[in-house]
Write a protein that holds these residues in place. Structure first.
Motif, mmCIF file in Angstrom:
data_model
loop_
_atom_site.group_PDB
_atom_site.id
_atom_site.type_symbol
_atom_site.label_atom_id
_atom_site.label_comp_id
_atom_site.label_asym_id
_atom_site.label_seq_id
_atom_site.Cartn_x
_atom_site.Cartn_y
_atom_site.Cartn_z
ATOM 1 N N ARG A 22 74.523 57.929 58.390
ATOM 2 C CA ARG A 22 73.963 56.831 59.188
ATOM 3 C C ARG A 22 72.540 56.498 58.723
ATOM 4 N N LEU A 26 71.077 52.983 57.093
ATOM 5 C CA LEU A 26 69.966 52.237 57.688
ATOM 6 C C LEU A 26 68.875 51.983 56.656
ATOM 7 N N VAL A 43 77.683 44.203 54.088
ATOM 8 C CA VAL A 43 77.978 45.605 54.401
ATOM 9 C C VAL A 43 78.400 46.347 53.131
ATOM 10 N N GLN A 58 81.474 50.872 58.124
ATOM 11 C CA GLN A 58 81.994 50.150 59.291
ATOM 12 C C GLN A 58 82.330 51.092 60.446
ATOM 13 N N HIS A 60 80.301 53.498 61.316
ATOM 14 C CA HIS A 60 79.000 53.629 61.980
ATOM 15 C C HIS A 60 78.531 52.300 62.570
ATOM 16 N N PHE A 61 78.787 51.200 61.858
ATOM 17 C CA PHE A 61 78.308 49.878 62.268
ATOM 18 C C PHE A 61 79.443 48.869 62.108
ATOM 19 N N THR A 63 79.894 45.777 62.795
ATOM 20 C CA THR A 63 79.608 44.425 62.293
ATOM 21 C C THR A 63 78.340 44.424 61.453
ATOM 22 N N ARG A 64 78.203 43.378 60.673
ATOM 23 C CA ARG A 64 77.010 43.196 59.845
ATOM 24 C C ARG A 64 75.762 43.113 60.727
ATOM 25 N N ASP A 66 75.332 44.467 63.677
ATOM 26 C CA ASP A 66 75.035 45.820 64.165
ATOM 27 C C ASP A 66 74.197 46.584 63.143
ATOM 28 N N LEU A 67 74.623 46.511 61.891
ATOM 29 C CA LEU A 67 73.968 47.273 60.827
ATOM 30 C C LEU A 67 72.515 46.843 60.647
ATOM 31 N N ALA A 70 70.148 47.363 63.734
ATOM 32 C CA ALA A 70 69.890 48.807 63.869
ATOM 33 C C ALA A 70 68.944 49.290 62.776
#
Length: 201
Positions: A22, A26, A43, A58, A60-61, A63-64, A66-67, A70
């Motif tokens: 994760r 990030l 992504v 995907q 972990h996240f 949607t794009r 979300d990524l 975050a």
């Protein structure tokens, strides 16, 4: 008893691996956003840069959006922690605080956040998330600035002066995107430090 210990031993490394994956995602997302902007940051591109599969990304996240929200939030939190760590016993020198606050807006995180803001102005599904994130990051940065500057916001004009400092720092960050603005930035930092001494006492 032995079986429980085996399960525990297996679970902890798996959690550690998941946390490490994760974190890599990030950090890669912020770097991609800073280097390639929103259009060039997918992504898949981030997953490749982080050295993980698209499926793992995907997981972990989903949607794009979300990524990337975050990612900017994560690095903003890291940046806040690092800023406080520069002055663990409070700051004796307000000029050093002003310079540190200005530096927040001259690195890859600021470039990444800027790309996210621009994308949010055109992407309906992204705008509310980025607006809320920016408000939260802005409040935290303001709170840190007030603490480090030892500013008493009950006094007239103090809150606006601190906010003006942060707005000015953001403007210097924008100017620095196109050219190396270090010399002018030093003069502005000195002037704002003098202004703060006069206003804050």
């Amino acid at each position: 008893m032995g079986g429980v210990n085996t399960v525990e031993r297996e679970r902890v490394p798996k959690q550690d691996r998941s946390r490490a994956t994760r974190q890599r995602l990030l950090q890669a997302a912020v770097a991609c956003l800073a280097d390639h902007g929103w259009a060039g940051s997918t992504v898949l591109v981030v997953a490749e840069r982080a050295g993980v599969s698209r499926g793992a990304a995907q997981h972990h996240f989903p949607t794009r959006e979300d990524l990337f929200t975050a990612a900017v939030e994560y690095v903003a939190e890291e940046r806040s922690t690092a800023l406080r760590a520069l002055f663990p016993h409070g700051a004796a020198d307000r000029r050093a605080v002003v310079a540190a606050l200005v530096d927040l807006y001259t690195g890859p995180l600021f470039r990444a956040a800027l790309h996210l803001w621009v994308a949010a102005s055109n992407e309906e599904q992204l705008r509310p998330r980025v607006t809320e994130l920016e408000a939260r990051v802005g409040r935290e940065t303001h709170r840190i600035a007030v603490d480090l500057l030892r500013a008493d916001e009950r006094r007239p004009g103090v809150r606006e002066t601190v906010q003006g400092l942060l707005d000015m720092a953001r403007g210097l960050g924008l100017a620095n995107l196109l050219t190396d603005d270090a010399a002018r930035r030093e003069r502005v930092v000195a002037q704002w430090a003098a202004l703060l001494e006069e206003t804050l006492g």
